[in-house]
Design an enzyme around this catalytic site. Sequence first.
Site, PDB file in Angstrom:
ATOM      1  CB  SER A 283      -3.120  58.211 -42.647  1.00 32.48           C
ATOM      2  OG  SER A 283      -3.355  56.640 -42.655  1.00 32.48           O
ATOM      3  CB  CYS A 284       1.077  54.405 -43.429  1.00 31.93           C
ATOM      4  SG  CYS A 284      -0.093  53.184 -42.559  1.00 31.93           S
TER       5      CYS A 284
END
Length: 482
Positions: A283-284
């Site tokens: 996930s960013c």
Amino acid sequence: MTDPSKNYVNGEWVTSETGETTEVTNPANPSEVVAAYQHSNENDAAAAVDAAVAAEDEWRNTPGPERGRILREAGTLLAQRKDELTEILTAEEGKARPEAAGEVQRAIDIFHYFSSKAADLGGTKKGASGPNTNLYTRQEPVGVAALITPWNYPIAIPAWKLAPALAAGNTVVLKPASIAPGVVIEIARALDEAGLPDGVLNVVTGPGSSVGSEFIGNEGTDLVSFTGSSQVGEMVYEQATDAGKRVQTELGGKNPTLVADSANPAEAADIVANGGFGTTGQSCTACSRAIVHEDVYDDFVAELVDRAESLDVGPGTDHEMGPQVSESELSSTLEYIDIAEAEGATLVAGGGVPEGEAVETGHFVEPTVFTDVDPDMRIAQEEVFGPVVAVIEVSDFDEGLAVANDVDYGLSASIVTDDHTEANRFVDEVEAGVVKVNDKTTGLELHVPFGGFKRSSSETWREQGDAGLDFYTIEKTVYDSY
């Protein structure tokens, strides 16, 4: 495996000009072919743009309530197929089933949220300086939106780009990630069944080098929204701006959680573990740096190691943490683990491929924790995109804040503290677009803006909430004299 899926162009399901398809395999069992999708080329992408251009006038002139009805109906159809969509997402991307189900629900909620916005686009009435004049503003669609979306949230991110684009009256060409495009195909199917006019949405699968580049460079597209790696996103930004397009990019992150001396070590470890190991760290906004006050450092590390070692790793169908999405992503994570050890960080949990029958064939990696991390090490500076947390010891709040800000990214950041003054200072001074107090770095509300600072995004345009509509609209000022 069923027959290869087709592109959705001008209201029809069509094959690529190339006649070729690309197989998608299950990351938990790479020998299992889940589906095949069109391996499209520039001409396929150009045909999609032509269809979107031709549909512009009809869609922009469709009343907002009718656009909203179509979005709402599509959301309802997705809700009816939630279990099926969850299975597709887990099979193609690898997410644990509860995470996949949560992502599908987020996409449903996004369509319902923006369905109400279609009938209520912004605009204001102002007082004119002279008599007999109505002075007001209105928001209008920009034109044809090119959307290029990633594999890590393969239904939520396309939804939060597509729904506001359509609500505002734009037509769309969309290239989903080649690794996990199945749920985007199902979005197109739902919108088609909901009555979306032909050409308003066009979905083309294939390589970014052909499909994505054509979408960006084609003179028929007016705006480009991209989510992906910083390296690719910066090239997209340059190409799109050189072509005179409005452009929005959401890119990488190196997200910190600052653990203050007043924090409960067990509670802080829960927050960091959830933020760092959830969705396999892919996930960013994942927490990849735990910046910990020396007074609670040892207790925190012990608690975090316990959580890493107790996570149940295996296929997303029935385990807590699923695989990485591909062999290349797994190799990248393992390479960063080797780099960290070579630079002198101490491996205290994980660090390799797990053992056992359930994980012997997939792209699995252990939840990993490093201590004795210097803030200048690559493991503390570069985005890893796997379940790896670097723990950095600091002597006080000011040092911790300086370390938090000393990276090229600024997407999400959190602090764990009982000190309200520290919390407020952190909110004021941390360089991040999303800031959380006593919560993990991941997890977003759909009705508020999302975006980052520095290399994490193009700061001009935010996604989600009312701000998410701004990118897809242009304001017109009207002087109506009588």
